[in-house]
Design an enzyme around this catalytic site. Sequence first.
Site, PDB file in Angstrom:
ATOM      1  N   HIS A   1       0.766  -1.246   0.000  1.00 34.37           N
ATOM      2  CA  HIS A   1       0.000   0.000   0.000  1.00 34.37           C
ATOM      3  C   HIS A   1       0.798   1.298   0.000  1.00 34.37           C
ATOM      4  CE1 HIS A   1      -3.547  -2.396   0.435  1.00 34.37           C
ATOM      5  NE2 HIS A   1      -3.105  -2.936   1.555  1.00 34.37           N
TER       6      HIS A   1
ATOM      7  N   HIS B   1      -3.110  -2.959   8.114  1.00 35.16           N
ATOM      8  CA  HIS B   1      -4.215  -3.232   7.189  1.00 35.16           C
ATOM      9  C   HIS B   1      -4.823  -1.919   6.714  1.00 35.16           C
ATOM     10  CE1 HIS B   1      -7.875  -4.912   5.526  1.00 35.16           C
ATOM     11  NE2 HIS B   1      -8.603  -4.210   6.368  1.00 35.16           N
TER      12      HIS B   1
END
EC number: 4.6.1.18
Length: 158
Positions: A42, A153
């Site tokens: 990410h 996450h």
Amino acid sequence: MVPKLFTSQICLLLLLGLSSLEVSLHAKPQQFSWAQWFRIQHIQTTPLHCTYAMRAINRYQPRCKNRNTFLHTTFADVVNVCGNTNMTCPGNASLNNCHHSGVRVPLTYCNLTGPQTISNCVYSSTQANMFYVVACDNRDPRDPPQYPVVPVHLDTII
């Protein structure tokens, strides 16, 4: 009665088998901590087209990942978000270790569009400036010691 019970048991076993397959497809590679895997998946300070950027993720998985979001910011900036107020994770209401970014960041959303053979995954790219929500946990011994709490996450982009 017996055939119905037997059929139900087979269906349950199939369902459990499929759910464990789904979990294994989303599992992180064993050699990484959750924060390291978060960073690979990410964090991308310089935007690249998704077809190229996703190669770094897909090489650790047995398939082309269907979609992914790259935040165009630093890992340290996302770590700082972990210091924001705790909230229930919008993507999983059973978790309360999420934190809202508070500021919009540039990001790229990748969506699988082409062949799904691992050597030839093709993606479309969509650019945006959005807020994000991350789940954070205490660091793993493999994570940088200067960060006691780390992102693990990417829960939601808003």
